[in-house]
Motif scaffolding. Structure first.
Motif, PDB file in Angstrom:
ATOM      1  N   ALA A 139       0.842  -1.207   0.000  1.00  0.00           N
ATOM      2  CA  ALA A 139       0.000   0.000   0.000  1.00  0.00           C
ATOM      3  C   ALA A 139       0.875   1.253   0.000  1.00  0.00           C
ATOM      4  CB  ALA A 139      -0.930  -0.011   1.217  1.00  0.00           C
ATOM      5  N   PRO A 140       1.643   1.490  -1.060  1.00  0.00           N
ATOM      6  CA  PRO A 140       2.591   2.606  -1.059  1.00  0.00           C
ATOM      7  C   PRO A 140       1.939   3.982  -0.992  1.00  0.00           C
ATOM      8  CG  PRO A 140       2.436   1.625  -3.242  1.00  0.00           C
ATOM      9  CD  PRO A 140       1.696   0.727  -2.315  1.00  0.00           C
ATOM     10  N   HIS A 141       0.667   4.070  -1.339  1.00  0.00           N
ATOM     11  CA  HIS A 141       0.002   5.375  -1.346  1.00  0.00           C
ATOM     12  C   HIS A 141      -0.983   5.534  -0.183  1.00  0.00           C
ATOM     13  CE1 HIS A 141       1.856   6.001  -5.208  1.00  0.00           C
ATOM     14  NE2 HIS A 141       1.307   4.893  -5.670  1.00  0.00           N
ATOM     15  N   ASP A 142      -0.981   4.582   0.739  1.00  0.00           N
ATOM     16  CA  ASP A 142      -1.868   4.644   1.904  1.00  0.00           C
ATOM     17  C   ASP A 142      -1.146   5.379   3.028  1.00  0.00           C
ATOM     18  OD1 ASP A 142      -3.307   4.080   4.287  1.00  0.00           O
ATOM     19  OD2 ASP A 142      -4.192   2.292   3.348  1.00  0.00           O
ATOM     20  N   GLU A 143      -1.559   6.592   3.305  1.00  0.00           N
ATOM     21  CA  GLU A 143      -0.856   7.417   4.291  1.00  0.00           C
ATOM     22  C   GLU A 143      -0.891   6.799   5.680  1.00  0.00           C
ATOM     23  OE1 GLU A 143      -2.342  11.380   4.202  1.00  0.00           O
ATOM     24  OE2 GLU A 143      -1.737  11.739   2.115  1.00  0.00           O
ATOM     25  N   ALA A 144      -1.967   6.113   6.019  1.00  0.00           N
ATOM     26  CA  ALA A 144      -2.064   5.495   7.344  1.00  0.00           C
ATOM     27  C   ALA A 144      -1.038   4.376   7.491  1.00  0.00           C
ATOM     28  CB  ALA A 144      -3.479   4.962   7.570  1.00  0.00           C
ATOM     29  N   VAL A 145      -0.854   3.592   6.445  1.00  0.00           N
ATOM     30  CA  VAL A 145       0.137   2.508   6.481  1.00  0.00           C
ATOM     31  C   VAL A 145       1.539   3.089   6.603  1.00  0.00           C
ATOM     32  CG1 VAL A 145       1.206   0.668   5.121  1.00  0.00           C
ATOM     33  CG2 VAL A 145      -1.275   0.841   5.242  1.00  0.00           C
TER      34      VAL A 145
END
Length: 415
Positions: free
Chosen positions: A390-396
């Motif tokens: 999930a490279p674009h998931d800010e929470a991750v």
């Protein structure tokens, strides 16, 4: 390490130096060609030898006042000779690439033929890429890794050597995770009457510690970097037998360089002394063990590794099978935002560009210097996989960054 004097005279540079120290403290360095030098090495590299010109070699300088420069260079040579068992050592090259240039100049003529591994298969620019001096001065042909196994295709190398008739065969690589069979490549070189250059830039420390086969005494010349797995002063080194010693020394000076960077030579001497301590052998063994743990856990998380694992300090991930729409550059950027610094990298059979490739390369030398062991490296593999998923998931990315902060606090670097 403080920069009080720099701050008095140049606060802008002092701010950048402070910020870089903090960046290294607060991130996980996983670029396979990077490491963390000891304070002693950094102190030597910041010494008064930065002021000294010492063109020539110990006892044969072109300037006066070189007595202490001679002492330092002789120590570096003696320690390197003990570490790698070479007949002759030149510690003056400014980098691994310039070490390669020195060997080419010593052994080849312009237009001679170089046979080396393709860059996208794990080779290096200085082995003959057309954008590099080697590709512009010499006639270059390249061999590849086996597309099925990811290992060097030794049979293909031999067949290409037979038809191309090289003047020198280059082994040693920048993104190859498996042990190199230097004797097999030497046999190929012998069969076609070619020299053999073994470039151990990445594995210099592993070879010194005996955890990787050594090409010293096998190949005609061996080059390396002195700031990667060997963890010494930044620069390069050339090792050869006595037959080529004079030619190599003349190729380095005056052939390709003027005055040596004596402060870097001092850093090499200090780092070589550290590598002669038995603790360094344990460090090198742990570096490889950590890379294997990293590899195993990345595979457990569904990522594809070129060659299916590693024998060295690095892993090479091919994102295409598991994440076909994700590029290495996307992952590199997202991981850096999370505090894990590695690099996007081409993979065999690359279908994208070198600027936005399909893989990532990760190494364990710097993590091991911080004190990481296998369990911590398996956790880092999970963090990497979380971001790859999930490279674009800010929470991750934020959650990974928080865990990286905890790890860097636990495994401290520089006070």
């Amino acid at each position: 390490m403080r920069f009080d004097t720099v701050r008095e005279t140049d606060p802008a540079v002092a701010d950048a130096l402070d910020a870089e120290r903090e960046r290294q403290n607060d991130t996980l360095a996983m670029i396979a060609s990077e490491n963390h030098a000891s304070p002693a090495v950094m102190e030597a590299q910041g010494s008064a030898l930065t002021n000294k010109y010492a063109e020539g070699y110990p006892g044969e300088r072109y300037y006066g006042g070189c007595a202490h420069a001679d002492e330092v260079e002789e120590l570096a040579i003696e320690r390197a000779t003990e570490l790698w068992g070479a007949d002759h050592v030149n510690v003056q090259p400014h980098s691994g690439s310039q070490a390669n240039m020195g060997v080419y100049l010593a052994l080849l003529e312009p237009g001679d033929r170089i046979l080396s591994l393709d860059l996208t298969h794990g080779g290096h620019l200085s082995h003959g890429h057309p954008a590099n001096f080697a590709g512009q001065i010499y006639d270059v042909e390249q061999y590849e890794v086996d597309p099925e196994t990811g290992y060097v295709d030794y049979e293909g190398l031999a067949a290409t050597a037979e038809t191309f008739d090289p003047d020198i065969v280059v082994s040693g690589y920048s993104a190859y995770p498996r042990e190199v069979d230097f004797e097999r490549i030497q046999a190929v070189a012998d069969d076609v009457g070619a020299y053999h250059l073994a470039d151990i830039a990445h594995i210099t420390g592993l070879v010194a510690a005996g955890v990787h086969e050594s090409p010293v005494g096998v190949a005609d010349a061996v080059t390396g970097s002195t700031h990667k797995t060997i963890r010494s002063g930044r620069g390069g080194i050339i090792m050869c037998d006595e037959e080529h010693a004079d030619a190599v020394d003349k190729a380095v000076f005056p052939g390709t360089q003027g005055g040596p960077l004596m402060h870097n030579v001092a850093g090499k001497a200090v780092g070589f002394a550290e590598a002669l301590d038995p603790a360094f052998d344990a460090y090198a063994e742990q570096t490889v063990a950590n890379a294997r743990a990293l590899a195993d856990q990345l595979q457990a998380r569904g990522l594809d590794l070129v060659s299916g694992g590693t024998d060295t300090h690095l892993v090479l991930v091919d994102l295409r099978p598991s994440h076909p729409d994700t590029t290495g550059k996307e992952v590199e950027t997202a991981l850096e935002d999370a505090g894990i610094v590695l690099n996007a990298n081409t993979v065999p059979g690359e279908t994208r560009s070198a600027f936005n490739p399909s893989g990532i390369r990760a190494g364990t030398p710097a993590l091991t210097t911080r004190g990481f062991t296998e369990s911590a490296c398996r956790e880092v593999a999970d963090l990497i996989a979380d971001v790859v998923d999930a490279p674009h998931d800010e929470a991750v990315v934020r959650a990974v960054s928080e865990r990286v902060d905890e790890l860097t606090d636990e495994y401290t670097l520089y006070d």
